[in-house]
Write an enzyme that holds these catalytic residues in place. Structure first.
Site, PDB file in Angstrom:
ATOM      1  N   LEU A 131     -48.392  26.248  31.975  1.00  0.00           N
ATOM      2  CA  LEU A 131     -47.604  27.180  31.170  1.00  0.00           C
ATOM      3  C   LEU A 131     -48.353  28.494  31.017  1.00  0.00           C
ATOM      4  O   LEU A 131     -47.919  29.546  31.476  1.00  0.00           O
ATOM      5  CB  LEU A 131     -47.308  26.543  29.796  1.00  0.00           C
ATOM      6  CG  LEU A 131     -46.726  27.465  28.733  1.00  0.00           C
ATOM      7  CD1 LEU A 131     -45.349  27.965  29.134  1.00  0.00           C
ATOM      8  CD2 LEU A 131     -46.679  26.763  27.374  1.00  0.00           C
ATOM      9  N   ASP A 132     -49.487  28.437  30.334  1.00  0.00           N
ATOM     10  CA  ASP A 132     -50.367  29.590  30.132  1.00  0.00           C
ATOM     11  C   ASP A 132     -51.796  29.075  30.257  1.00  0.00           C
ATOM     12  O   ASP A 132     -52.299  28.471  29.310  1.00  0.00           O
ATOM     13  CB  ASP A 132     -50.127  30.203  28.753  1.00  0.00           C
ATOM     14  CG  ASP A 132     -51.123  31.308  28.408  1.00  0.00           C
ATOM     15  OD1 ASP A 132     -51.903  31.703  29.283  1.00  0.00           O
ATOM     16  OD2 ASP A 132     -51.127  31.743  27.247  1.00  0.00           O
ATOM     17  N   PRO A 133     -52.396  29.220  31.429  1.00  0.00           N
ATOM     18  CA  PRO A 133     -51.960  29.998  32.580  1.00  0.00           C
ATOM     19  C   PRO A 133     -50.977  29.247  33.484  1.00  0.00           C
ATOM     20  O   PRO A 133     -51.046  28.025  33.596  1.00  0.00           O
ATOM     21  CB  PRO A 133     -53.263  30.257  33.323  1.00  0.00           C
ATOM     22  CG  PRO A 133     -54.086  29.025  33.040  1.00  0.00           C
ATOM     23  CD  PRO A 133     -53.745  28.636  31.632  1.00  0.00           C
ATOM     24  N   ASP A 136     -46.811  32.236  32.859  1.00  0.00           N
ATOM     25  CA  ASP A 136     -47.092  33.632  32.486  1.00  0.00           C
ATOM     26  C   ASP A 136     -47.449  34.467  33.709  1.00  0.00           C
ATOM     27  O   ASP A 136     -47.026  35.621  33.839  1.00  0.00           O
ATOM     28  CB  ASP A 136     -48.200  33.696  31.435  1.00  0.00           C
ATOM     29  CG  ASP A 136     -49.491  33.025  31.868  1.00  0.00           C
ATOM     30  OD1 ASP A 136     -49.477  32.222  32.828  1.00  0.00           O
ATOM     31  OD2 ASP A 136     -50.536  33.281  31.241  1.00  0.00           O
TER      32      ASP A 136
END
Length: 384
Positions: A131-133, A136
């Protein structure tokens, strides 16, 4: 000379079944020839498969590095959901055995050291694919490509790029937070200085929470603060040299009231007593356990604003998902993105060596279309 990727065998070894393992594992069971789930014990692996509705579709295994090594074959894909410090030894074994490697974590120096050998062997090292990273990066690459097409690479311009992500409780609690990873890791991240660009200048926040500010999305107020080192991502996202950053920050998003609710935590962090901080992590884990009854919410917002004499371009992506009884939003986003990357390892479309999620605008666009098809919903807004 470009090294051809080593042919994938079709066997995937998924290591770890913690809070971020979800329906992505099920997707791999549909596409890979064989899937093994490695956990602390074979019984716990089997329980996890049962919980995910995958009993009989993947093989449970008790994880130790020697046990995994004994079953690795050339072309296998190893997916690590282990803590980041364990990635390097695992990757070293993959290189020895001729296996590809994938994880959702940031690239560490210890992992980077092994990338040249992996690349020479035709092995893919897929990182930052969660997801993050992860998502994004996809959002940012796509926005930058759209802005470059509209403004032009050689046109002098200034820009603001912000990327904020957070896992929060779907129903706010008095702590304004729901742990989606170990409290010790959350506290450790807050102790790391954040580097970013603000007002055109490189800035360092020794205590990231002290740089917290309000951030309004669709009328809802959040609190955001910088996280880690944002500056290298200017180059990673392919922003033109003719463009000057006004603001460039990648950071963390929290519910409104977080700064006040965590005041006691910050006091402990400022004191810097490692033993007290470790004890606090245990206390927080006990006081705010993650259960199936309290659903999570994931919010990721990436925005780009480019200004030139010839005009202005603005765009942004917003992902706002709530977990349900079957799966947390965090597990859905992390595991499905990682599984998508592994599918591209299996089909041979990722180049050997280091890959941070999708590293080009074209590939990012492809991944975003596939994620939308796989049930990860998000919206794009473009203002010309």
């Amino acid at each position: 000379m470009t090294t051809e990727p080593a042919a994938a065998s079709g066997t995937v070894h998924w290591i770890g079944a913690g809070l971020s393992t979800g329906s992505g594992l099920a997707a791999l069971c549909d596409t890979a020839g064989r899937v093994r789930l490695w956990h602390r014990t074979e019984a716990r692996a089997a329980d996890a498969l049962g919980r995910l509705g995958l009993a009989g579709r993947a093989e449970p295994r008790a994880y130790t590095l020697p046990a995994l090594a004994s079953e690795l074959a050339p072309g296998d894909v190893v997916v690590s959901m282990l803590p980041a410090p364990e990635h390097a030894p695992l990757l070293a074994e993959c290189v020895r055995q001729g296996a590809h490697f994938a994880c959702s974590s940031y690239v560490s120096d210890a992992v980077l050291e092994q990338v040249p050998a992996a690349g020479r062997a035709g092995l893919v090292v897929l990182t930052e694919a969660g997801l993050d990273p992860g998502i994004d990066h996809l959002f940012a690459h796509d926005l930058v490509a759209r802005a470059r097409e509209a403004i032009g690479d050689d046109t002098p311009a200034s820009y603001t790029l912000t990327s904020y992500c957070g896992g929060v409780p779907a129903v706010p609690n008095d702590f304004t937070y729901r742990f989606s990873w170990a409290p010790a890791g959350v506290l450790g991240a807050l102790r790391s200085p954040a580097r970013y660009i603000e007002g055109g200048e490189r800035t360092v926040a020794e205590r990231p929470w002290e740089a917290t500010r309000r951030h309004v999305l669709d009328g809802e107020t959040f609190e955001v603060y910088p996280n880690r080192d944002s500056v290298p991502f200017v180059a990673q996202y392919g922003l033109p040299d003719a463009w000057t950053p006004r603001t460039f920050v990648r950071g963390t998003l929290r519910l409104e009231g977080w700064l006040r609710a965590w005041d006691g935590v910050f006091e402990v962090l400022k004191a810097g007593d490692d033993e007290r901080i470790a004890a606090l992590a245990r206390e927080l884990a006990a006081a705010y356990p993650t259960t199936a009854d309290d659903h999570d919410r994931v919010v990721l917002t990436v925005s780009l604003d480019v200004r030139a004499e010839s005009g202005r371009w603005q765009g942004g992506y917003l992902l706002d998902l709530v977990g349900d009884a079957e799966e947390s939003a965090m597990a859905r986003c992390v595991s499905r993105t990682l599984a998508l990357g592994v599918r591209h390892v299996l089909d041979g479309s990722l180049p050997p060596g280091l890959n941070r999620a999708a590293e080009t605008a074209a590939r990012s666009g492809q991944w975003l279309r596939e994620l939308a098809r796989d049930g990860v919903e998000f919206t794009l807004r473009v203002d010309r």
